[in-house]
Design an enzyme around this catalytic site. Sequence first.
Site, mmCIF file in Angstrom:
data_model
loop_
_atom_site.group_PDB
_atom_site.id
_atom_site.type_symbol
_atom_site.label_atom_id
_atom_site.label_comp_id
_atom_site.label_asym_id
_atom_site.label_seq_id
_atom_site.Cartn_x
_atom_site.Cartn_y
_atom_site.Cartn_z
ATOM 1 N N ARG A 40 37.419 6.366 -57.863
ATOM 2 C CA ARG A 40 38.154 7.478 -57.256
ATOM 3 C C ARG A 40 37.555 8.791 -57.760
ATOM 4 N NH1 ARG A 40 43.824 5.892 -59.048
ATOM 5 N NH2 ARG A 40 44.253 8.016 -58.350
ATOM 6 N N ARG A 68 40.480 18.912 -23.062
ATOM 7 C CA ARG A 68 40.082 17.576 -22.624
ATOM 8 C C ARG A 68 39.890 16.587 -23.776
ATOM 9 N NH1 ARG A 68 35.277 19.887 -18.996
ATOM 10 N NH2 ARG A 68 35.617 21.638 -20.410
#
Length: 524
Positions: A370, A38
């Site tokens: 980063r 689902r």
Amino acid sequence: MSRSSVKETHVKQTTPGSAARPVAGVAAVVMAAGLGKRMQSKHAKVLHSVAGRPMVLYSVDLALRIAGHQIVVIVGHQADRVSQVIKDATGQRNGHVPISIVEQRELLGTGHAVLQTRPVFVESGRVMPGQFLILNGDTPLLQEATLRELLEVHRRQEAAVTILTAMLDDASGYGRVVRSSSAECVSRIVEDRDADAAVKMLHEINVGTYVVEGDFLFSALERLEPSNAQGEFYLTDIVQTAVEQGRRVAAVRLEDPHDGLGVNTRRQLAEAEQVVRQQVRHRWLDAGVRMIDPASTWIDAGVTIGKDSVLYPNVMLEGATVIGEDVIVRSGTRITDCTIGNRVEILDHCVCRDSRIEDDAMVGPFAHLRPHVLVRKGAKIGNFVEAKKTELGEGSKANHLSYLGDAKIGKGVNIGAGTITCNYDGVRKAETIIEDGVFIGSDSQLVAPVKVGAGTMIAAGTTVTQNVPADSLVISRVMQVTRPGWAAKRRALLSEGGARLAKSGAAGGKTRKTAGRRQSNKRS
Ligand code: UD1
Ligand code: CA
């Protein structure tokens, strides 16, 4: 029924332990093998995250806090990924309850799932646990206190099975709890798909959390029949077995039905997310963190934040981020898996990932850290600076418009505006080393691998291609040419030409000539 395999791993607690201890003699089983149709997803349902943490870890975490005997997680769909997530989150830990991972090779239902743990308990020669706490892997809102109460009621009532229930206005999709005419005793659980109209009217649902007596569980599981709409072995059928054998079935009903929310759909996932996020915010507000606008402050479940830190609106703190005290994070900033010291200021609109920022440092606005950046004490990363795998030494500054990649930068260094470390030649990455006290003028490039010795000054606009000894001056520029009056003469020439054209003036000719000149300009 199909074979199963058993792997054992020892793991550490995933969240800070509560005051209450795991209960001796209680084993926990977490069912996490299902696909979750689902969800409309290619990922196993239990891997979907709630507040940044895969759903299955909420159940595993509860198991760790409560089970003093043994923990087993049943994996099946995407077994490797689910196992990895559990191992990563629980790491190496000594002297705690062991976690076994059992694979359910064919997904034949929740009863079949639990039966796969039989080898761990029955054939291992270990002492059988007094009780089993069985959890669905898709109930991230369950509270530890609820489970302790479930155990308590189970023991007090000397039940064979104790189930957790909730009253829902809309019970569709859930298993319904059918009680005897006196309404006191639970007689069975009927799945939505097997329910007739009368049962569908019932609002009491089975949450999917059970305590089962050690001597009863496997004997009951072995008797299961897949005689239902889905052709599955339902764990829930052991309720009826207990009743038939004249053993007691107890039930605890949740006061807040939300706590038992089973995530089966994306809508329910979104609902669970809201609830957990709110709980996390409340936890940190109570611990002394200031949030200017809690509703727009997004904090993952695995984040920690020190006292008197201030979070401005629209801040996202993700993953395993650790934030010290008196830190300020301004609006629009996302911080993922970072460790941040005390009194750090991170200004607006920064992205920081997998990096460390030490005490009293400043970052942003508009900075991008980063992975693997280390900003040392009191250092500054200013606006439009991108850094990657770089250490910026104590008190050093890179205040404007720079790219710093694969660099090791010492103390007290000044990185001028527009400085670029050229760390990539198209094939390999190379390192730039800048020693203590170096001054780099604006718009310089450092072509790696290269090392700049301590105390050196690099003139603005320099391209550094060779190693530089300490205390040098480096300058690399083409000789400047200055021609006084040249620009004024050019302007005069241009305006004369324009006047002549205007006089001779057929419109068509004019456009053609202008077009021609534009083209030749482009070529020059
Ligand atoms: C189950 C209950 C239902 C209850 C609902 C609460 C059964 C038969 N039904 O239904 O009464 O109201 O939970 O959310 O138990 N799983 C396996 N192996 C399998 C099948 C499922 O490990 O073969 C795991 C899933 O990964 C999941 C849990 O068991 O974590 C429950 O499975 P799910 O398919 O969500 O069961 P429901 O249909 O919701
Ligand atoms: Ca479910």
